[in-house]
Design a protein around this motif. Sequence first.
Motif, PDB file in Angstrom:
ATOM      1  N   GLU A  18      14.400  -6.835   5.003  1.00 53.39           N
ATOM      2  CA  GLU A  18      13.552  -5.706   4.650  1.00 53.39           C
ATOM      3  C   GLU A  18      12.120  -6.013   5.058  1.00 53.39           C
ATOM      4  OE1 GLU A  18      12.548  -2.060   3.499  1.00 53.39           O
ATOM      5  OE2 GLU A  18      14.597  -2.786   3.389  1.00 53.39           O
ATOM      6  N   LEU A  19      11.454  -5.057   5.693  1.00 53.68           N
ATOM      7  CA  LEU A  19      10.112  -5.298   6.208  1.00 53.68           C
ATOM      8  C   LEU A  19       9.057  -5.456   5.125  1.00 53.68           C
ATOM      9  CD1 LEU A  19      10.084  -2.856   9.234  1.00 53.68           C
ATOM     10  CD2 LEU A  19      10.414  -5.321   9.241  1.00 53.68           C
ATOM     11  N   VAL A  20       9.162  -4.703   4.041  1.00 58.33           N
ATOM     12  CA  VAL A  20       8.144  -4.767   2.995  1.00 58.33           C
ATOM     13  C   VAL A  20       8.618  -5.597   1.821  1.00 58.33           C
ATOM     14  CG1 VAL A  20       6.769  -3.429   1.366  1.00 58.33           C
ATOM     15  CG2 VAL A  20       7.133  -2.580   3.668  1.00 58.33           C
ATOM     16  N   MET A  21       9.781  -5.260   1.249  1.00 60.00           N
ATOM     17  CA  MET A  21      10.256  -5.973   0.073  1.00 60.00           C
ATOM     18  C   MET A  21      11.738  -5.712  -0.127  1.00 60.00           C
ATOM     19  SD  MET A  21       8.788  -5.850  -3.823  1.00 60.00           S
ATOM     20  CE  MET A  21       9.193  -4.159  -4.122  1.00 60.00           C
TER      21      MET A  21
ATOM     22  N   ARG B  80       0.832  -1.205   0.000  1.00 60.08           N
ATOM     23  CA  ARG B  80       0.000   0.000   0.000  1.00 60.08           C
ATOM     24  C   ARG B  80       0.865   1.253   0.000  1.00 60.08           C
ATOM     25  NH1 ARG B  80      -4.227  -1.840   4.703  1.00 60.08           N
ATOM     26  NH2 ARG B  80      -5.339  -3.395   3.462  1.00 60.08           N
ATOM     27  N   SER B  81       1.955   1.239   0.774  1.00 61.36           N
ATOM     28  CA  SER B  81       2.826   2.396   0.875  1.00 61.36           C
ATOM     29  C   SER B  81       4.241   1.945   1.212  1.00 61.36           C
ATOM     30  CB  SER B  81       2.321   3.348   1.963  1.00 61.36           C
ATOM     31  OG  SER B  81       3.285   4.336   2.248  1.00 61.36           O
ATOM     32  N   PHE B  82       5.194   2.262   0.336  1.00 56.61           N
ATOM     33  CA  PHE B  82       6.591   1.961   0.646  1.00 56.61           C
ATOM     34  C   PHE B  82       7.093   2.895   1.737  1.00 56.61           C
ATOM     35  CE2 PHE B  82       6.596  -0.113  -3.519  1.00 56.61           C
ATOM     36  CZ  PHE B  82       7.269  -1.278  -3.188  1.00 56.61           C
ATOM     37  N   GLN B  83       6.672   4.150   1.662  1.00 52.02           N
ATOM     38  CA  GLN B  83       7.125   5.159   2.621  1.00 52.02           C
ATOM     39  C   GLN B  83       6.770   4.762   4.048  1.00 52.02           C
ATOM     40  OE1 GLN B  83       5.469   9.026   1.970  1.00 52.02           O
ATOM     41  NE2 GLN B  83       6.610   9.960   3.627  1.00 52.02           N
ATOM     42  N   HIS B  84       5.560   4.286   4.258  1.00 53.10           N
ATOM     43  CA  HIS B  84       5.112   3.922   5.595  1.00 53.10           C
ATOM     44  C   HIS B  84       5.242   2.422   5.887  1.00 53.10           C
ATOM     45  CE1 HIS B  84       3.652   7.955   6.126  1.00 53.10           C
ATOM     46  NE2 HIS B  84       3.007   7.871   4.981  1.00 53.10           N
ATOM     47  N   ARG B  85       5.819   1.685   4.949  1.00 49.10           N
ATOM     48  CA  ARG B  85       6.015   0.230   5.083  1.00 49.10           C
ATOM     49  C   ARG B  85       4.703  -0.471   5.405  1.00 49.10           C
ATOM     50  NH1 ARG B  85      11.852  -0.191   8.122  1.00 49.10           N
ATOM     51  NH2 ARG B  85      13.001   0.738   6.417  1.00 49.10           N
ATOM     52  N   ASN B  86       3.698  -0.132   4.643  1.00 53.49           N
ATOM     53  CA  ASN B  86       2.359  -0.661   4.857  1.00 53.49           C
ATOM     54  C   ASN B  86       2.010  -1.638   3.740  1.00 53.49           C
ATOM     55  OD1 ASN B  86      -0.280  -1.077   5.516  1.00 53.49           O
ATOM     56  ND2 ASN B  86      -0.885   1.068   5.420  1.00 53.49           N
ATOM     57  N   PHE B  87       1.712  -2.880   4.096  1.00 52.85           N
ATOM     58  CA  PHE B  87       1.344  -3.884   3.106  1.00 52.85           C
ATOM     59  C   PHE B  87       0.258  -4.782   3.675  1.00 52.85           C
ATOM     60  CE2 PHE B  87       4.603  -5.902   5.614  1.00 52.85           C
ATOM     61  CZ  PHE B  87       4.167  -7.198   5.755  1.00 52.85           C
ATOM     62  N   LYS B  88      -0.421  -5.492   2.768  1.00 58.38           N
ATOM     63  CA  LYS B  88      -1.470  -6.420   3.168  1.00 58.38           C
ATOM     64  C   LYS B  88      -1.148  -7.791   2.569  1.00 58.38           C
ATOM     65  CE  LYS B  88      -6.378  -7.331   2.726  1.00 58.38           C
ATOM     66  NZ  LYS B  88      -7.653  -6.865   2.178  1.00 58.38           N
TER      67      LYS B  88
END
Length: 87
Positions: free
Chosen positions: A63-66, A17-25
Amino acid sequence: MSVMASDGAVVTVRLVRSFQHRNFKPVVFRGVNLEQTVEAFIDYVKTDTMKIIHQAHGSKTNELVMSLEDDDTLILRPGLTLAAAGV
């Protein structure tokens, strides 16, 4: 060829959803036919690009998101089946 099959694989996709805020589903797809094309699965998920972030018996990224490394080998290429792409 069907996108989902009763005896297919289980694939977890992180929808960023957002790389900046490290938000993913994380979304789990069960019964995925690995002989379908990358394009067919991307159309089904309704995204524009997919990248493998973890493979069984391999190392995981910190890495938390990717992971931002190895884009050349891990981004799923059009024209291949999911199995040929390493899913």
